[in-house]
Design a protein around this motif. Structure first.
Motif, PDB file in Angstrom:
ATOM      1  N   TRP A 129      18.710  10.719  25.054  1.00  0.00           N
ATOM      2  CA  TRP A 129      18.216  12.010  24.550  1.00  0.00           C
ATOM      3  C   TRP A 129      17.302  11.811  23.336  1.00  0.00           C
ATOM      4  N   TYR A 130      17.379  10.661  22.736  1.00  0.00           N
ATOM      5  CA  TYR A 130      16.522  10.311  21.595  1.00  0.00           C
ATOM      6  C   TYR A 130      15.753   9.048  21.969  1.00  0.00           C
ATOM      7  N   ILE A 131      14.938   8.548  21.055  1.00  0.00           N
ATOM      8  CA  ILE A 131      14.023   7.462  21.426  1.00  0.00           C
ATOM      9  C   ILE A 131      14.426   6.183  20.682  1.00  0.00           C
ATOM     10  N   TRP A 132      14.966   5.261  21.422  1.00  0.00           N
ATOM     11  CA  TRP A 132      15.520   4.024  20.857  1.00  0.00           C
ATOM     12  C   TRP A 132      14.718   2.819  21.323  1.00  0.00           C
ATOM     13  N   ARG A 133      14.419   1.899  20.418  1.00  0.00           N
ATOM     14  CA  ARG A 133      13.689   0.668  20.773  1.00  0.00           C
ATOM     15  C   ARG A 133      14.279  -0.527  20.014  1.00  0.00           C
ATOM     16  N   ASP A 134      14.066  -1.712  20.612  1.00  0.00           N
ATOM     17  CA  ASP A 134      14.495  -2.937  19.921  1.00  0.00           C
ATOM     18  C   ASP A 134      13.532  -3.282  18.782  1.00  0.00           C
ATOM     19  N   GLN A 135      12.272  -2.964  19.009  1.00  0.00           N
ATOM     20  CA  GLN A 135      11.238  -3.309  18.017  1.00  0.00           C
ATOM     21  C   GLN A 135      10.485  -2.059  17.591  1.00  0.00           C
ATOM     22  N   PRO A 136      10.236  -1.865  16.304  1.00  0.00           N
ATOM     23  CA  PRO A 136       9.394  -0.727  15.888  1.00  0.00           C
ATOM     24  C   PRO A 136       7.921  -1.042  16.134  1.00  0.00           C
ATOM     25  N   ASN A 137       7.084  -0.028  16.251  1.00  0.00           N
ATOM     26  CA  ASN A 137       5.632  -0.245  16.195  1.00  0.00           C
ATOM     27  C   ASN A 137       5.152   0.237  14.827  1.00  0.00           C
ATOM     28  N   ASN A 138       3.839   0.447  14.673  1.00  0.00           N
ATOM     29  CA  ASN A 138       3.325   0.759  13.319  1.00  0.00           C
ATOM     30  C   ASN A 138       3.247   2.263  13.040  1.00  0.00           C
ATOM     31  N   TRP A 139       3.867   3.100  13.868  1.00  0.00           N
ATOM     32  CA  TRP A 139       3.752   4.547  13.669  1.00  0.00           C
ATOM     33  C   TRP A 139       4.337   4.952  12.311  1.00  0.00           C
ATOM     34  N   ARG A 140       3.647   5.916  11.706  1.00  0.00           N
ATOM     35  CA  ARG A 140       4.008   6.336  10.358  1.00  0.00           C
ATOM     36  C   ARG A 140       4.563   7.771  10.383  1.00  0.00           C
ATOM     37  N   ALA A 141       5.598   8.007   9.580  1.00  0.00           N
ATOM     38  CA  ALA A 141       6.254   9.324   9.527  1.00  0.00           C
ATOM     39  C   ALA A 141       5.631  10.209   8.450  1.00  0.00           C
ATOM     40  N   SER A 142       5.828  11.521   8.619  1.00  0.00           N
ATOM     41  CA  SER A 142       5.381  12.474   7.594  1.00  0.00           C
ATOM     42  C   SER A 142       6.473  12.692   6.558  1.00  0.00           C
ATOM     43  N   ILE A 143       6.123  13.405   5.543  1.00  0.00           N
ATOM     44  CA  ILE A 143       6.958  13.771   4.390  1.00  0.00           C
ATOM     45  C   ILE A 143       7.071  12.581   3.436  1.00  0.00           C
ATOM     46  N   GLY A 145       5.931   9.390   4.354  1.00  0.00           N
ATOM     47  CA  GLY A 145       4.830   8.461   4.640  1.00  0.00           C
ATOM     48  C   GLY A 145       5.257   7.054   5.032  1.00  0.00           C
ATOM     49  N   GLY A 146       6.559   6.836   5.223  1.00  0.00           N
ATOM     50  CA  GLY A 146       7.042   5.497   5.586  1.00  0.00           C
ATOM     51  C   GLY A 146       7.000   5.272   7.087  1.00  0.00           C
ATOM     52  N   SER A 147       7.700   4.228   7.534  1.00  0.00           N
ATOM     53  CA  SER A 147       7.737   3.932   8.966  1.00  0.00           C
ATOM     54  C   SER A 147       8.426   5.076   9.707  1.00  0.00           C
ATOM     55  N   ALA A 148       7.992   5.311  10.946  1.00  0.00           N
ATOM     56  CA  ALA A 148       8.607   6.351  11.778  1.00  0.00           C
ATOM     57  C   ALA A 148       9.849   5.822  12.495  1.00  0.00           C
ATOM     58  N   TRP A 149      10.297   4.616  12.146  1.00  0.00           N
ATOM     59  CA  TRP A 149      11.461   4.021  12.811  1.00  0.00           C
ATOM     60  C   TRP A 149      12.536   3.698  11.787  1.00  0.00           C
ATOM     61  N   ALA A 218      -4.439   2.771   8.831  1.00  0.00           N
ATOM     62  CA  ALA A 218      -5.282   3.331   7.774  1.00  0.00           C
ATOM     63  C   ALA A 218      -4.532   4.397   6.967  1.00  0.00           C
ATOM     64  N   GLY A 219      -3.222   4.598   7.225  1.00  0.00           N
ATOM     65  CA  GLY A 219      -2.432   5.504   6.384  1.00  0.00           C
ATOM     66  C   GLY A 219      -2.150   6.857   7.015  1.00  0.00           C
ATOM     67  N   GLU A 220      -2.708   7.129   8.201  1.00  0.00           N
ATOM     68  CA  GLU A 220      -2.507   8.438   8.835  1.00  0.00           C
ATOM     69  C   GLU A 220      -1.082   8.532   9.403  1.00  0.00           C
ATOM     70  N   THR A 221      -0.522   9.751   9.410  1.00  0.00           N
ATOM     71  CA  THR A 221       0.813   9.934   9.995  1.00  0.00           C
ATOM     72  C   THR A 221       0.673  10.465  11.422  1.00  0.00           C
ATOM     73  N   MET A 222       1.668  10.194  12.255  1.00  0.00           N
ATOM     74  CA  MET A 222       1.596  10.576  13.669  1.00  0.00           C
ATOM     75  C   MET A 222       1.419  12.083  13.858  1.00  0.00           C
ATOM     76  N   VAL A 223       2.005  12.866  12.960  1.00  0.00           N
ATOM     77  CA  VAL A 223       1.950  14.322  13.103  1.00  0.00           C
ATOM     78  C   VAL A 223       0.517  14.851  13.130  1.00  0.00           C
ATOM     79  N   LYS A 224      -0.372  14.160  12.457  1.00  0.00           N
ATOM     80  CA  LYS A 224      -1.761  14.614  12.399  1.00  0.00           C
ATOM     81  C   LYS A 224      -2.565  14.154  13.611  1.00  0.00           C
ATOM     82  N   ILE A 225      -2.044  13.199  14.386  1.00  0.00           N
ATOM     83  CA  ILE A 225      -2.878  12.590  15.431  1.00  0.00           C
ATOM     84  C   ILE A 225      -2.240  12.573  16.820  1.00  0.00           C
TER      85      ILE A 225
END
Ligand code: GLC
Ligand code: CA
Length: 508
Positions: A129-143, A145-149, A218-225
């Motif tokens: 029901w949620y998104i689980w991975r063994d390895q993170p990618n470079n996606w960035r979170a909002s609020i 600004g850190g890793s999305a993982w 380049a610092g952008e967060t996933m929410v914007k893109i």
């Protein structure tokens, strides 16, 4: 007063965003609540709005002010009970006001029972029901600004979150999630709500390849893109569900991509969103060049698709427009004329009808981890501190000049900002051209934005002087000043002169 305009109602409407924890407090704990809001419906009815959208009031640990939900079908005790919400809906409907709730599909709270189960072990039935991975990618979170993982120690995998680590993203690619979230919508539609503002709905579909995104580097967060075809499929499902209820229920999407052309796709072929927020004016400074661009973009990108535009200058995530315009009340008042006369549905954020600025937040009074407290201050109702907030000091300090800007003061003063908003809303109600008419820009001085609205013989001209000096706007025929942002010469023949930072609506 029941809405008697041609359908659909939401094209004719002015929608008011209520930020419940700062609207009005009934039980004196310093936090706004549903009973407080119900008791103050007079204010909204006198203002003349058609619908309320409530930011989330559901059960939540409040890591993100209620946008982290642990029970979608119950009210958080901070705001009251389900019975209080039923009462609000009934009272609002009794006054001809529609009620929209905030639907947060992208993520739950990490305290939601679904996530507690999901993280309990890798073979739990809710794992997927949620998104689980063994390895993170470079996606960035909002609020933050850190890793999305975030790494989960117990089950030894990373989970994905586009916002705080306390807001794990749901996996909408799993059909059980779709069904469970559809149940949430059924629950509220059966209780009589008129629709939903749908939080970051462009985020629900994820890139199935989970490839690194160079823009995050380049610092952008996933929410914007984030902009995936699967989100459109999800939306078509939501739209079918909402359309199966009688009475023109509506879906308004927060598609937080700063490109009108990309946002246009989320209207689909009238089978996705009814309306989508249009964000560029929320960032715009007091500048005619920027506003011309924003408006032309909407007319060019949405117009041919028959996608209905929306206009918003302030909300709970951004600095209030008066603050963005250098604190000038005169500019904020001229902007109100703009907001309420463009082609599309305008949204008023609570407190802008009082001309509020952002509150000043210090390290001691800061609440939001994203630094967005400025626009979230409690509304001042009464002149005397604590301005109608009985007992305890409210959860955030009041905005500057809370005494002079209190509802109690502005109620009695025709030349107040509140008076202006009431006149503007009444004017819209009278004018088919302002509500539904075509928009056509008129040639004018670069500092003056002028346009014509017209529909079935009804016609208005609107001129906004962005300059800090007087400008002329000569007209061949006699026009009357119906509304002036500073109240000057209303009801008189228009002289052809616009005062500094003044906006007018002209009628024949
Ligand atoms: C939206 C909300 C914002 C919240 C975020 C995560 O952007 O407006 O307040 O933090 O979604 O739910
Ligand atoms: Ca309260």
């Amino acid at each position: 007063m029941p809405n008697s305009f041609p359908s659909p109602w939401w094209k004719n409407a002015v929608i008011y965003q209520v930020y419940p924890r700062s609207f009005a407090d009934a039980n004196g704990d310093g936090i706004g609540d549903l009973s407080g809001l119900t008791a103050r419906l007079d204010h909204l009815q006198h203002l003349g709005v058609d619908a309320l959208w409530l930011s989330p009031v559901f059960r939540s640990p409040m890591c993100d002010a209620g946008y982290d939900i642990c029970d979608y079908t119950d009210v958080d005790p901070l705001f009251g009970t389900l019975a209080h919400l039923d009462e609000l809906i009934a009272q609002a409907h009794g006054r001809g006001l529609k009620v929209l709730l905030d639907f947060v599909p992208n993520h739950t709270s990490d305290q939601h029972p679904w996530f507690i189960e999901s993280r309990s072990s890798r073979d739990n039935p809710k794992r997927d029901w949620y998104i689980w991975r063994d390895q993170p990618n470079n996606w960035r979170a909002s609020i933050d600004g850190g890793s999305a993982w975030t790494w989960d120690e117990t089950s030894q995998q990373y989970y994905l979150h586009f916002f705080l680590p306390q807001q794990p993203d749901l996996n909408w690619h799993n059909p059980e999630v779709v069904t469970a979230m559809h149940q949430v919508l059924h629950f509220w539609l059966q209780r009589g709500v008129d629709g939903f503002r749908v939080d970051v709905v462009h985020c629900v579909g994820k890139d199935p390849s989970f490839a690194d995104d160079p823009r995050c580097m380049a610092g952008e967060t996933m929410v914007k893109i984030n902009d995936q075809p699967y989100s459109h499929e999800v939306l078509r499902g939501l739209r079918r569900l909402v359309d199966s209820y009688p009475g023109e229920r509506v879906l308004i999407g927060e598609v937080n991509i700063r490109s009108t052309a990309q946002v246009a796709a989320y209207y689909g072929a009238s089978d996705e969103l009814h309306m989508s927020f249009n964000f560029p004016p929320l960032d715009a400074p007091w500048d005619p060049v920027v506003f011309r661009m924003c408006i032309r973009e909407v007319e060019n990108d949405l117009g041919p698709l028959l996608a209905w535009p929306t206009w918003v200058l302030s909300n709970h995530d951004n600095s209030r427009h008066r603050s963005r315009y250098g604190g000038s009340l005169r500019r904020a008042q001229a902007a109100a004329v703009l907001l309420l006369t463009l082609r599309g549905t305008p949204f008023i954020y609570q407190g802008e009808e009082l001309g509020l600025e952002d509150t000043v937040v210090t390290a001691q009074t800061r609440v939001d981890p994203g630094g967005r407290d400025g626009s979230r201050a409690p509304l001042p109702w009464a002149v005397q501190a604590p301005h109608g907030w009985a007992g305890a000091a409210p959860w955030l300090p009041f905005a500057p000049d809370a005494d002079a800007l209190a509802v109690e003061v502005q109620e009695g003063a025709a030349d107040s900002t509140l008076g202006l908003y009431r006149r503007l809303l009444a004017c819209r109600r009278r004018s088919l051209a302002l509500r539904l008419g075509a928009w056509e820009e008129l040639p004018s001085h670069p500092q003056v934005l002028a346009y014509r609205r017209h529909c079935d013989g009804d016609e208005r001209l609107v001129c906004i002087n962005f300059a800090d000096s007087e400008h002329t706007f000569p007209l061949a025929e006699a026009w009357q000043v119906e509304i002036a942002s500073d109240g000057v010469d209303e009801g008189q023949v228009f002289s052809g002169r616009l005062a500094a930072e003044q906006a007018v609506i002209l009628c024949r």
